[in-house]
Structures are given as structure tokens and as C-alpha cells.
Motif scaffolding. Structure first.
Motif, PDB file in Angstrom:
ATOM      1  N   LEU A   1       0.579  -0.836  -0.104  1.00 56.50           N
ATOM      2  CA  LEU A   1      -0.309  -0.174   0.351  1.00 56.50           C
ATOM      3  C   LEU A   1       1.042   1.439  -0.089  1.00 56.50           C
ATOM      4  CD1 LEU A   1      -2.803  -0.838   2.365  1.00 56.50           C
ATOM      5  CD2 LEU A   1      -3.467  -0.735  -0.078  1.00 56.50           C
ATOM      6  N   GLY A   2       2.136   0.900   0.857  1.00 54.23           N
ATOM      7  CA  GLY A   2       2.713   2.306   0.713  1.00 54.23           C
ATOM      8  C   GLY A   2       3.112   2.576  -0.807  1.00 54.23           C
ATOM      9  N   LEU A   3       3.907   1.678  -1.328  1.00 54.27           N
ATOM     10  CA  LEU A   3       4.264   1.621  -2.481  1.00 54.27           C
ATOM     11  C   LEU A   3       3.176   1.920  -3.648  1.00 54.27           C
ATOM     12  CD1 LEU A   3       6.562   0.439  -4.555  1.00 54.27           C
ATOM     13  CD2 LEU A   3       5.741  -1.609  -4.717  1.00 54.27           C
ATOM     14  N   ALA A   4       2.176   1.831  -3.210  1.00 54.67           N
ATOM     15  CA  ALA A   4       0.968   2.108  -4.241  1.00 54.67           C
ATOM     16  C   ALA A   4       0.830   3.530  -4.118  1.00 54.67           C
ATOM     17  CB  ALA A   4       0.094   1.796  -4.177  1.00 54.67           C
ATOM     18  N   ILE A   5       1.220   3.905  -2.915  1.00 54.24           N
ATOM     19  CA  ILE A   5       0.763   5.587  -2.403  1.00 54.24           C
ATOM     20  C   ILE A   5       2.026   6.129  -3.182  1.00 54.24           C
ATOM     21  CG2 ILE A   5       0.586   7.092  -1.028  1.00 54.24           C
ATOM     22  CD1 ILE A   5      -0.925   5.188   0.561  1.00 54.24           C
ATOM     23  N   MET A   6       3.432   5.910  -3.552  1.00 51.60           N
ATOM     24  CA  MET A   6       4.695   6.458  -3.293  1.00 51.60           C
ATOM     25  C   MET A   6       4.140   6.669  -4.950  1.00 51.60           C
ATOM     26  SD  MET A   6       7.529   5.757  -1.156  1.00 51.60           S
ATOM     27  CE  MET A   6       7.896   4.242  -2.337  1.00 51.60           C
ATOM     28  N   ALA A   7       3.763   5.706  -6.232  1.00 50.13           N
ATOM     29  CA  ALA A   7       3.223   5.261  -7.563  1.00 50.13           C
ATOM     30  C   ALA A   7       2.630   6.418  -7.963  1.00 50.13           C
ATOM     31  CB  ALA A   7       3.493   4.546  -7.865  1.00 50.13           C
TER      32      ALA A   7
END
Length: 169
Positions: free
Chosen positions: A67-73
């Protein structure tokens, strides 16, 4: 003479590249991409994270990382698109920092682009039929959603539900 005429009539367009800050992007394409791409990206990653949550404690930690990766992307793509949009109205890409403000992409989509060549490149390619259709469908859906939420808020149902949640907590 004929060759000179052909050079003046051929229009070159700036290409849209989601992973670059170079070039320009038109307002309809910007709004469409800045709403749909983060939405699709986030919910794709969120569905993967949802599956991982049910696989144990290590997978739960992995789901938070996903989820953190999704938000950063999402922010990465949104800032890149906004930089290109700023270039379209001949402003520095640093103005794209304002894209972190919720709903700022609506303001960026409303600012008209520069006609013709500017310091950031050629005119962005005009929206094609599919982009126009998706743009107007998205605007219609968002207006319907906002209208529904305002109606619910004015009708008091959302307000009462929120108050009930707070009281029952």
C-alpha cells in the motif's frame, strides 16, 4: 516553394510520457490521467494487499509495504503529469508541488495552455475521440457523485450517521 508550404502545414505535437517531466500535456488528458491512473494503480495494489492480509502476520506487513508503494507510485505519476501540465501553460514544473493539495488537479486542468510552441516544447496532441468520451463520462460521474454527497449532507443522513458513529465510539 512546395516543400516550404509542407513544413508550415505539418503540426508537430509534444508526446505524453508518464515517466518523464519533459514536454506538455493538454487539459483533458491531464485531468483524465490524473484521476484515473492513480485510482486504477491504488486499487490494483490495494487488492493485492487485501489478499496478502489473509496470509499471516508477515504477509500483513508486506501488505502495508504494498500500500505504501502504491501511494508513492500515485504521487510519482501525479507530480510528473502536473509538471507537464505546468509546462503547457508555460510555467516552471516547481508549481507542481501544489498538486499535493487535494483537488488541485481540477484547477490545473482549468488553466488554458499556451497556443503554439513555448519554452517547454511543442503543442500537446489534441484529445482523440476516446479521450474526449472518457473525459466527459468521468466529469459526469464526478458531478453525480458530488451532487449525491451534497444531497445526503443537506438531507442530514451523512451528518446523523457521523454523529452516531462518534457517540457510539
Amino acid at each position: 516553394m512546395n516543400m516550404q508550404f509542407e513544413n508550415h502545414t505539418l503540426q508537430r505535437y509534444s508526446e505524453v510520457n508518464l515517466l518523464s517531466t519533459d514536454g506538455r500535456i493538454g487539459s483533458k488528458r491531464y485531468f483524465l490521467y490524473s484521476v484515473l491512473l492513480p485510482f486504477i494503480l491504488f486499487w490494483s495494489f490495494a487488492s493485492i494487499a487485501g489478499v496478502l492480509v489473509h496470509m499471516g502476520s508477515v504477509a500483513t506487513l508486506t501488505s502495508y509495504a504494498v500500500l505504501g508503494l502504491a501511494i508513492m507510485a500515485m504521487f510519482f505519476i501525479l507530480v510528473r503529469l502536473t509538471i507537464q501540465r505546468c509546462h503547457d501553460f508555460n510555467k516552471s514544473g516547481w508549481l507542481a508541488v501544489l498538486a499535493l493539495i487535494p483537488f488541485a488537479n481540477i484547477v490545473f486542468a482549468l488553466i488554458p495552455g499556451t497556443n503554439g510552441l513555448n519554452q517547454y516544447g511543442e503543442v500537446p496532441e489534441p484529445a482523440n475521440k476516446l479521450t474526449n468520451i472518457l473525459f466527459y463520462v468521468l466529469v459526469t460521474v464526478l458531478l453525480a457523485l458530488v451532487t449525491f454527497l451534497v444531497y445526503q449532507l443537506l438531507n442530514g443522513e451523512l451528518l446523523h450517521a457521523a454523529i452516531d458513529k462518534i457517540i457510539s465510539f
